[in-house]
Design a protein around this motif. Structure first.
Motif, PDB file in Angstrom:
ATOM      1  N   GLU B   7      -5.107   5.609  -2.246  1.00 50.36           N
ATOM      2  CA  GLU B   7      -4.856   5.435  -0.916  1.00 50.36           C
ATOM      3  C   GLU B   7      -5.640   5.146   0.495  1.00 50.36           C
ATOM      4  O   GLU B   7      -5.143   4.158   1.115  1.00 50.36           O
ATOM      5  CB  GLU B   7      -4.212   6.677  -0.806  1.00 50.36           C
ATOM      6  CG  GLU B   7      -2.748   8.045  -1.027  1.00 50.36           C
ATOM      7  CD  GLU B   7      -2.805   8.287  -1.680  1.00 50.36           C
ATOM      8  OE1 GLU B   7      -3.146   9.332  -0.788  1.00 50.36           O
ATOM      9  OE2 GLU B   7      -2.904   8.772  -2.978  1.00 50.36           O
ATOM     10  N   ARG B   8      -6.681   4.823   0.109  1.00 56.05           N
ATOM     11  CA  ARG B   8      -7.892   4.571   1.559  1.00 56.05           C
ATOM     12  C   ARG B   8      -7.280   2.970   1.466  1.00 56.05           C
ATOM     13  O   ARG B   8      -7.434   2.384   2.674  1.00 56.05           O
ATOM     14  CB  ARG B   8      -8.421   4.182   0.893  1.00 56.05           C
ATOM     15  CG  ARG B   8      -9.242   3.657  -0.534  1.00 56.05           C
ATOM     16  CD  ARG B   8     -10.854   3.529  -0.580  1.00 56.05           C
ATOM     17  NE  ARG B   8     -11.206   5.067  -1.846  1.00 56.05           N
ATOM     18  CZ  ARG B   8     -11.730   5.316  -2.754  1.00 56.05           C
ATOM     19  NH1 ARG B   8     -11.270   4.059  -3.686  1.00 56.05           N
ATOM     20  NH2 ARG B   8     -12.078   6.401  -3.126  1.00 56.05           N
ATOM     21  N   VAL B   9      -6.650   2.299   1.085  1.00 58.32           N
ATOM     22  CA  VAL B   9      -6.339   1.150   0.697  1.00 58.32           C
ATOM     23  C   VAL B   9      -5.005   0.851   1.564  1.00 58.32           C
ATOM     24  O   VAL B   9      -4.672   0.150   2.624  1.00 58.32           O
ATOM     25  CB  VAL B   9      -6.450  -0.129  -0.610  1.00 58.32           C
ATOM     26  CG1 VAL B   9      -5.985  -1.106   0.061  1.00 58.32           C
ATOM     27  CG2 VAL B   9      -8.275   0.031  -1.287  1.00 58.32           C
ATOM     28  N   THR B 135     -12.168   3.632   4.417  1.00 56.31           N
ATOM     29  CA  THR B 135     -12.144   3.427   3.917  1.00 56.31           C
ATOM     30  C   THR B 135     -12.700   5.025   2.649  1.00 56.31           C
ATOM     31  O   THR B 135     -12.351   5.625   1.948  1.00 56.31           O
ATOM     32  CB  THR B 135     -13.055   2.767   2.711  1.00 56.31           C
ATOM     33  OG1 THR B 135     -14.046   2.773   3.211  1.00 56.31           O
ATOM     34  CG2 THR B 135     -12.564   1.182   3.406  1.00 56.31           C
TER      35      THR B 135
END
Lengths: 408, 408
Positions: B7-9, B135
């Motif tokens: 999800e961070r990406v 991130t």
């Protein structure tokens, strides 16, 4: 301030092992623990000349910000080498340069792993990879390694039982820490399973070119049909680890995301270093250099195997690798190699190794250790193994009956 | 494979801006967007000699694995410099070398931020820091910057309202992107507030030595009484960004944890580079070099301010920095600098800048942009500002009445 640290830091306490190694700094010690190349084999003068030439050719521009993906001409040379040496077709656009193989592992982990996401690691596996993965707090599933590499039957069962698995990490060539190489058949099975279960494969292959006997197997990525395999390697073992230069080969959507992540992590790798490596490759025959390294490392490996054959008790098992840096030793079940290191091996034999526990994601297997032979002289290899063998003879004589819980 | 990304990406999509800049590669363009030093000011020959001397002095050992924290003699020189140039007492043990200031930011974020953890950033702030923080998926609280730096009254209110805040990120010296410097009084207030609310401060100061007028203020860390301030800087702006060498100064418990994290991320920084910088510092007067840089950059800053005074409409506001790399321009409220860049400024004036939106964690402020002057000739500065001014005159003539939503 520790009350403010993130959970990823608080839950990964490796202070026990750090403490042991901190206490191991004694000039009398022979350490088989590191994963160091032999520094006498670094092409020091050729690299010095390469730095000078790189700066002369590029001028001041070499010291400016440059591309996150890394110097194009070096990426091109790596792409070419991937075809000739690993059977992997890639263009420079599919190659990114990284801060050693370690950063490549960290980047891939960061790209795929939310906290608690499921991944497969080999048991045992490279402890530095575990350290990188740990900071993303995944759920590990451990698949054992035998003398043909990762056990793909066990992998199939694991994937069937846990369809949420996203990523498989493997060191297929001269595996760290066991030294074994995955068979071509298993590589094909691995790719087929990844396709079937929608999983990515991280193929970590820093030792691939260091083969002392037998014939090379194509990279796992050679069999990749859906862009699922991310191949990583590095110049650390074939040129110098202090250059901190590795690379990733990946399909375009994965590569684009990795470049974005690297940009946020450290902007780019040092351009001067990349240009120096590019110059080295342009004006030296790296394959001839690798052939020289392999000749030396073969002698060291053979010296270690001879010493193990001679000095180790028969209740102890070890691998006979065809290349790479490491031999894995399996002790009888019930023996805790870390406690043995701390209490007996270091203080009495003045020898160090890396105990099993920190090389299994489960931390549950204790009856084994990793030995490195590349960084030592054959005299030290022989004498260190002799000292270690003597201790093991004594210790295992009083130990329970041999029953191997992990073996080859 | 995007369905497997973390999800961070997936949540951090910056493709709009990337697309704009991708389309901006035109030799006719004058770009004020980068944060590049002037490459003519790199001490190319001195650095070339430093690489050669470093390799000669250390021999093959320079190419071997080395310490994660980095070369001791370089850390010692940095510790000494922290005392003389920033009023910070530190030993080499409190200094770690990193892959530029960017990795230092990433490391500190990784150490403190669980997903959703609360942190304070300035509004606007360094977009590369936002990329690193993003991130780790924190919850941002934005505190505005004015001509004396971060507004500590607003900070106090924010901390009181959100006692869960763990970390404050600030660029106190010649702030990126506004160019302003935090007053000594506010630095003391900041430390007092951090003590009161149990918060860490990340002091990011890569421009500190690039002062063209006025008198230096001690680092925030100078006022640190509880080991809460982590100071980071880099050689990127005073020597060369391609060396990718920055440093962190931190109290022991924080330093120990950061070293552990760096070890898992990339093992260590390239020892050859660190040894070359160490040699450069041993045999060159870096302060004389910085004085030369400052003389050149002062001329460029003055050229930009003169051009802004002459060519920009009176409804536009801009900062007058005493050092660093950047000037911040505030447009009348309602003007979207990113849309203006894409639709008018790039295609018609062939000029680039960094629009406000990507420099606010909230992404909500749109009426401003960052200009860099260090990387351009005075002729290009003047002509680029003239082209940009002409467009702004036309665009703002048809725009709503000036009402500044963000200003100095």
């Amino acid at each position: 301030m520790k009350n403010l640290f993130a959970e990823r830091v608080l839950r990964n306490d490796t202070s026990d092992l750090n403490e042991i190694f901190k206490n191991s700094r004694n000039p009398e010690n022979i350490s088989f623990a590191g994963g160091f190349p032999d520094k006498q084999l670094f092409p020091t003068q050729a690299l010095k000349a390469a730095y000078a030439r790189a700066i002369d050719q590029a001028g001041p521009a070499i010291f400016q910000y440059a591309s996150t993906q890394g110097l194009l001409s070096l990426r091109q040379k790596i792409a070419d080498r991937m075809a000739t040496h690993a059977g992997v077709q890639a263009t420079a656009a599919n190659v990114m340069l990284t801060q050693g193989g370690q950063q490549a592992i960290d980047l891939v982990a960061k790209l795929f792993l939310n906290r608690s996401d499921a991944m497969v690691v080999e048991g045992p596996t490279y402890m530095g990879a575990l350290a990188a993965f740990d900071t993303y707090e995944p759920t590990y599933y451990e698949v054992p390694v035998d003398k043909h590499g990762m056990d793909t039957d066990r992998l199939r069962t694991t994937l069937a039982a846990h369809p949420e698995i996203k990523l498989i990490y493997t060191v297929p060539d001269f595996h760290n820490p066991t030294g074994t190489t995955m068979s071509a058949k298993r590589r094909q099975t691995l790719v087929a399973l990844a396709n079937q279960y929608n999983v990515m494969i991280l193929e970590d292959s820093p030792y691939r070119d260091l083969r002392y006997s037998g014939k090379a197997v194509p990279a796992i990525k050679h069999y990749d049909t859906e862009g699922r395999v991310i191949f990583i390697s590095s110049f650390s073992k074939i040129l110098s680890p202090a250059l901190r230069t590795g690379w990733i080969v990946a399909a375009t959507p994965v590569m684009d995301a990795l470049v974005g992540l690297k940009s946020a992590i450290d902007v780019q790798s040092p351009n001067v270093t990349l240009a120096a490596i590019d110059q080295y490759l342009a004006t030296n025959d790296i394959d001839a250099h690798i052939a020289t390294i392999n000749q030396q490392y073969r002698v060291k490996r053979d010296a270690m195997l001879r010493a193990l054959d001679r000095y180790f008790p028969s209740t102890v098992n070890y691998t006979r690798p065809a290349g790479g840096f490491f031999i894995w030793v399996t002790l009888p079940a019930g023996i805790d190699a870390q406690a043995l290191l701390r209490d007996v091996v270091l203080p009495q034999a003045h020898v160090a190794y890396v105990p099993a526990s920190c090389q299994f994601a489960s931390r549950q297997v204790k009856n084994g250790f990793r030995l490195n032979y590349t960084s030592l002289s054959t005299a030290d290899i022989t004498s260190g193994v002799q000292r270690l063998g003597r201790i093991l003879q004594t210790q295992l004589a009083v130990a329970p009956q041999p029953k191997l819980s992990f073996q080859f």
